[in-house]
Design a protein around this motif. Structure first.
Motif: not given
Length: 266
Positions: A39-43, A195-208, A223-227
């Motif tokens: 998730i990306m977006g302005p301040n 490395k953690l993702i490779e070890e556990d392919p079922k683990m989900s990640i939400l990057l902000i 990729v999501h744009v939050m406004v």
């Protein structure tokens, strides 16, 4: 993916507790097991508010909508229940805990995940902690230091990745993990996550994040744009590249409409 979503957010609205000003204004998001979303977006778009609402921060209040996590009503769960269910939040600004070693902090967290009445084997824990640190390329003496006390920005973020490695969450929400990191520290942290993702392919990640640079090292599926408290656009990695090149000018109308109380649906 055919699996049921690990996280499903529908029309989520939220505000700062004891404040009438809404921050999230009808947010929808769905994450399947093993997916990496950014998730990306302005301040002031609501990115960190979303992370705090998901984690159950008492300073924020959901005022509408629903959040389902691993088949459970997340908003009806206490923060510790959310953690035990497999939700992890990597903080933008991890707090210092002087007097508490990383090893003792992690041992307490792992003990909380043991079946009721079952004590953690201290020797097995020590061996596992050593194995996790070696996997992440960390000196084992790091575990003797007090949690984040006197740490550099990079050390604090590596400590967050170590916690992820020990707790093995179903979904890790990483709130501006790249904040304050130079390129070398960013690469080290991203390598640990990969490395953690490779070890556990079922683990989900939400990057902000604000910036494309993190996504050069941790490759997102979406990729999501939050406004103005909503998802204004969703797509693949190309969305982040467009934002890097053009900024958020094309979304300025959405911000202004939301400020005037008439944000269009997205």
């Amino acid at each position: 993916m055919s699996d049921a979503p690990i996280l499903k957010i529908e029309d989520l609205r939220a505000k700062v507790a004891e404040d009438e000003l809404g921050i999230l204004k009808g947010l929808d998001l769905e994450i399947a097991p093993g997916e990496i979303h950014a998730i990306m977006g302005p301040n002031a778009s609501g990115k960190s508010t979303l992370a705090k609402v998901l984690a159950g921060h008492p300073g924020y209040e959901a005022t509408g909508g629903s959040v389902t996590f691993a088949g459970q009503d997340l908003l009806d769960m206490e923060p510790d229940e959310r953690s035990l269910a497999g939700l992890f939040l990597a903080f933008q600004y991890p707090v210092d805990i002087p007097g508490v070693s990383i090893a003792n902090f992690l041992r307490t967290a792992v003990q909380a995940r043991q079946p009721e009445g079952e004590d953690l084997d201290i020797f097995e824990f020590s061996d596992h902690l050593t194995e996790r640190m070696e996997m992440l390329g960390m000196d084992v003496t790091f575990a003797e230091r007090h949690v984040n006390d006197g740490f550099s920005g990079g050390e604090k973020k590596r400590n967050e990745i170590l916690q992820m490695a020990m707790l093995k969450p179903k979904l890790a929400v990483m709130d501006e993990t790249d904040s304050g990191l130079d390129i070398d520290a960013l690469q080290i942290v991203a390598s640990g996550v990969n490395k953690l993702i490779e070890e556990d392919p079922k683990m989900s990640i939400l990057l902000i994040t604000h910036y494309q640079r993190l996504l050069n090292f941790i490759k997102p599926d979406f990729v999501h744009v939050m406004v103005a408290g909503r998802i204004a656009r969703s797509g693949g990695p190309e969305v982040a590249l467009e934002l890097e090149a053009e900024g958020y000018k094309m979304y300025e109308g959405l911000e202004e409409a939301s400020t005037n109380g008439s944000a269009p649906g997205v």
